[in-house]
Design a protein around this motif. Structure first.
Motif, mmCIF file in Angstrom:
data_model
loop_
_atom_site.group_PDB
_atom_site.id
_atom_site.type_symbol
_atom_site.label_atom_id
_atom_site.label_comp_id
_atom_site.label_asym_id
_atom_site.label_seq_id
_atom_site.Cartn_x
_atom_site.Cartn_y
_atom_site.Cartn_z
ATOM 1 N N ASN A 1 0.515 -0.981 -0.063
ATOM 2 C CA ASN A 1 -0.053 -0.101 -0.379
ATOM 3 C C ASN A 1 1.083 1.607 -0.143
ATOM 4 O O ASN A 1 2.218 1.081 -0.035
ATOM 5 C CB ASN A 1 -1.045 -0.420 1.228
ATOM 6 N N MET A 2 -0.117 2.159 -0.178
ATOM 7 C CA MET A 2 1.614 3.640 0.046
ATOM 8 C C MET A 2 1.944 3.886 0.976
ATOM 9 O O MET A 2 3.079 4.096 1.753
ATOM 10 C CB MET A 2 0.017 5.096 -0.375
ATOM 11 N N HIS A 3 1.055 3.524 1.726
ATOM 12 C CA HIS A 3 1.797 3.686 3.364
ATOM 13 C C HIS A 3 3.271 2.969 3.597
ATOM 14 O O HIS A 3 4.333 3.122 4.149
ATOM 15 C CB HIS A 3 1.637 3.578 4.665
ATOM 16 N N TYR B 1 -2.265 10.007 0.135
ATOM 17 C CA TYR B 1 -2.924 8.985 0.507
ATOM 18 C C TYR B 1 -2.042 8.279 2.285
ATOM 19 O O TYR B 1 -2.518 7.638 1.891
ATOM 20 C CB TYR B 1 -2.376 7.862 -0.248
ATOM 21 N N ASP B 2 -1.449 9.222 2.552
ATOM 22 C CA ASP B 2 -0.876 8.369 3.688
ATOM 23 C C ASP B 2 -1.486 9.359 4.777
ATOM 24 O O ASP B 2 -1.028 10.415 5.242
ATOM 25 C CB ASP B 2 0.660 8.050 3.342
ATOM 26 N N ALA B 3 -1.884 8.944 5.844
ATOM 27 C CA ALA B 3 -3.245 9.322 7.186
ATOM 28 C C ALA B 3 -1.974 9.653 8.355
ATOM 29 O O ALA B 3 -2.491 10.734 8.399
ATOM 30 C CB ALA B 3 -4.285 9.158 7.595
ATOM 31 N N LEU B 4 -0.942 8.925 7.910
ATOM 32 C CA LEU B 4 0.375 8.991 9.385
ATOM 33 C C LEU B 4 1.344 10.139 9.331
ATOM 34 O O LEU B 4 1.892 10.643 9.315
ATOM 35 C CB LEU B 4 0.587 7.956 9.445
ATOM 36 N N ALA B 5 0.848 11.177 7.613
ATOM 37 C CA ALA B 5 2.404 11.581 7.326
ATOM 38 C C ALA B 5 1.746 12.714 6.931
ATOM 39 O O ALA B 5 0.288 13.629 7.514
ATOM 40 C CB ALA B 5 2.419 11.311 5.380
ATOM 41 N N GLU C 1 -10.636 -0.092 1.817
ATOM 42 C CA GLU C 1 -11.100 1.097 0.448
ATOM 43 C C GLU C 1 -9.961 1.381 -0.395
ATOM 44 O O GLU C 1 -10.449 2.222 -1.449
ATOM 45 C CB GLU C 1 -11.971 2.006 0.808
ATOM 46 N N SER C 2 -9.190 1.477 -0.017
ATOM 47 C CA SER C 2 -7.916 2.095 -1.082
ATOM 48 C C SER C 2 -7.664 1.644 -1.940
ATOM 49 O O SER C 2 -7.736 0.667 -2.973
ATOM 50 C CB SER C 2 -6.755 2.242 0.214
ATOM 51 N N LYS C 3 -7.453 2.489 -3.422
ATOM 52 C CA LYS C 3 -7.471 1.622 -4.367
ATOM 53 C C LYS C 3 -5.831 0.931 -4.307
ATOM 54 O O LYS C 3 -4.489 1.092 -3.607
ATOM 55 C CB LYS C 3 -6.763 3.139 -5.732
ATOM 56 N N VAL D 1 -2.461 3.871 -8.607
ATOM 57 C CA VAL D 1 -2.545 5.079 -8.008
ATOM 58 C C VAL D 1 -0.761 5.492 -8.496
ATOM 59 O O VAL D 1 -0.893 7.178 -9.117
ATOM 60 C CB VAL D 1 -2.171 4.959 -5.930
ATOM 61 N N LEU D 2 -0.027 4.580 -9.127
ATOM 62 C CA LEU D 2 0.767 5.093 -9.070
ATOM 63 C C LEU D 2 0.887 5.084 -10.892
ATOM 64 O O LEU D 2 1.566 6.493 -11.140
ATOM 65 C CB LEU D 2 2.603 4.041 -9.293
ATOM 66 N N ARG D 3 0.624 4.605 -11.577
ATOM 67 C CA ARG D 3 0.351 5.200 -13.287
ATOM 68 C C ARG D 3 -0.654 6.043 -13.053
ATOM 69 O O ARG D 3 0.262 7.160 -13.514
ATOM 70 C CB ARG D 3 -0.713 3.703 -13.633
ATOM 71 N N ASN D 4 -1.627 6.661 -12.426
ATOM 72 C CA ASN D 4 -2.036 7.938 -11.976
ATOM 73 C C ASN D 4 -1.145 9.264 -12.194
ATOM 74 O O ASN D 4 -1.655 10.347 -13.049
ATOM 75 C CB ASN D 4 -3.226 8.521 -11.619
#
Length: 488
Positions: free
Chosen positions: A220-222, A273-277, A358-360, A365-368
């Motif tokens: 995932n993004m995190h 994309y990361d709530a902890l950042a 629910e995360s993509k 995400v990276l491609r977009n």
């Protein structure tokens, strides 16, 4: 088998208060530690950042092997008790039955036997206490003493926080109040590294270059962002230490800026994309970057522009005096604000996020993101020379940000396709960088044209160079626009 510790230097004007407060704690234990460090005559171990020491702790001698890990604050450590009698030599036989130790030593020393000789000694009076914080145990060790090599010596006056049990995020949280109270600053140099520098009569640690990022299957993004953050910190922290210690070269400043810029790019692209950042980290890093810019700009122009002016027969072959005094960048990296920011980033790099159903998918995400960044740069193709200064600067930042992002995620895509893409991106970044240097130089010399008429020659030469390079940038942009994205 591994140790996780963070070491800090104590500013001179805080030493008395720190020492008084530390020693009055009734739980503090005192111990004298005398250690001898060994290596081959050609320092094979030091070249691999490996330390081999024998240390007298109380009345027991112990031999310890330490080797680096990807994180500067975590090291492989293997200790072997030798007994009460002082050893006559350093014997590696005790590692014959330990697979990882054998592998480390074989890589450094080779298969043949190597005579190990005494390189330097440390003599330390250690005051230590064991603290319990949340679910973790942390040893705080205050060391006073010296490193000796022949007739030469350097002072040891530092504090180490070692995680004995628990989470590194607890360790970092525990340290933060100490930073605020005593203005401690982070030091990545080990005693063995400082001893080797003394042995070789060196004052500066090597410039730390960026290293490749072999992503460990982020789901995932995190996980992606934390791995990127770890990589950027490994790039930044040794250079920050060199600057803070006031023994640094222009290369340390340049690489510190590159590391900060890489980390800023990652946060700007992925943090949403990361709530902890923390949303403030990117702006804090931007401030730190700007504080380093004046010094780096002067260094870069001195190294690149001045030789070109000399070759062009310029009547002026020096940079104009700075409009204002450069900021003392060593003080910046010793400040509590910077130290706390670095610790927060380190804590984030080891945090674990709750899974979001629910995360993509990560690759989607990276491609977009990559496609959007790619298209923004392509839109400038054919128009670069008509853009205003701010827009040209924006194009350069977009190109850098895209390159960093590609490098971060490269091993998630086909290697050959990524390499082909970078072949068109790198030349564009280089010409844009050269163009930016010229614009910086133009601003410096324009401010002195009234007091030094010969400056007109330099400004004319810069204008000519800018025209030629802008044409090259147009060509590079067009070639880039025709490149095939590797993520499609």
């Amino acid at each position: 088998m591994s140790e996780i510790e963070l070491k800090f230097q104590i500013p001179h004007n805080y030493r008395a208060a720190f020492e008084k407060a530390f020693k009055k704690n009734k739980l503090v234990q005192q111990q004298r530690l005398w250690a001898k460090y060994y290596d081959s005559p050609d320092q094979h171990l030091a070249r691999q950042r490996i330390a081999l020491r024998q240390r007298l702790e109380g009345d027991i001698w112990r031999q310890t092997l330490k080797a680096p890990s990807p994180q500067h604050y975590e090291r492989f450590e293997l200790e072997h008790e030798l007994g009460h009698d002082a050893p006559e030599l350093c014997d590696l036989a005790c590692y014959e039955n330990h697979k990882q130790a054998r592998k480390i030593l074989k890589k450094a020393l080779g298969g043949s036997e190597v005579d190990l000789t005494l390189q330097f000694e440390t003599d330390v009076l250690r005051y230590s206490q064991l603290a319990h914080y949340k679910n973790s145990q942390i040893e705080v060790a205050f060391d006073l003493g010296e490193i000796r090599q022949g007739k030469n010596s350097v002072e040891i006056y530092e504090v180490e926080f070692e995680l004995k049990q628990g989470e590194i995020t607890d360790l970092i949280a525990y340290i933060q109040p100490w930073i605020k109270k005593y203005h401690l600053w982070l030091d990545t140099r080990s005693k063995s590294q400082r001893g080797n520098m003394l042995y070789n009569n060196e004052t500066m640690i090597p410039v730390q270059q960026q290293s490749a990022l072999p992503l460990q299957h982020p789901e995932n993004m995190h996980e992606l962002l934390t791995q990127i953050t770890q990589n950027c910190l490994a790039h930044l922290l040794p250079n920050a230490t060199a600057i803070a210690s006031q023994d640094y070269a222009s290369g340390h400043v340049h690489q510190a800026r590159v590391a900060i810029r890489r980390l800023r790019s990652a946060l700007k692209i992925f943090a949403e994309y990361d709530a902890l950042a923390n949303n403030n980290w990117e702006s804090q890093l931007a401030t730190l970057f700007q504080q380093l810019s004046s010094t780096r700009d002067q260094d870069a122009l001195r190294e690149s522009l001045i030789p070109q002016l000399e070759n062009a027969g310029s009547p002026i072959t020096e940079l104009p005096p700075a409009a204002s005094e450069n900021i003392a960048i060593d003080a910046i990296f010793r400040s509590p604000t910077t130290t706390l920011l670095l610790l927060q980033l380190m804590s984030f790099a080891h945090s674990v996020a709750v899974a979001d159903a629910e995360s993509k998918p990560l690759k989607k995400v990276l491609r977009n993101r990559l496609q959007k960044m790619h298209q923004q740069i392509c839109d400038d193709a054919g128009y670069f020379q008509t853009l205003d200064v701010d827009s040209k600067h924006r194009t350069r930042k977009r190109v850098k940000r895209l390159r960093y992002t590609v490098e971060f995620v490269s091993n998630l895509f086909a290697e050959d396709d990524v390499k082909t893409y970078l072949k068109t991106l790198k030349p564009l970044q280089e010409t844009l960088g050269h163009f930016n240097d010229l614009m910086v130089a133009q601003g410096l010399y324009e401010s002195h044209v009234q007091t030094e008429p010969k400056t007109w020659f330099v400004l004319g030469w810069i204008a000519s160079e800018e025209h030629h390079i802008s044409i090259q940038i147009e060509q590079d942009l067009q070639q880039f626009a025709e490149s095939q994205p590797f993520w499609s």
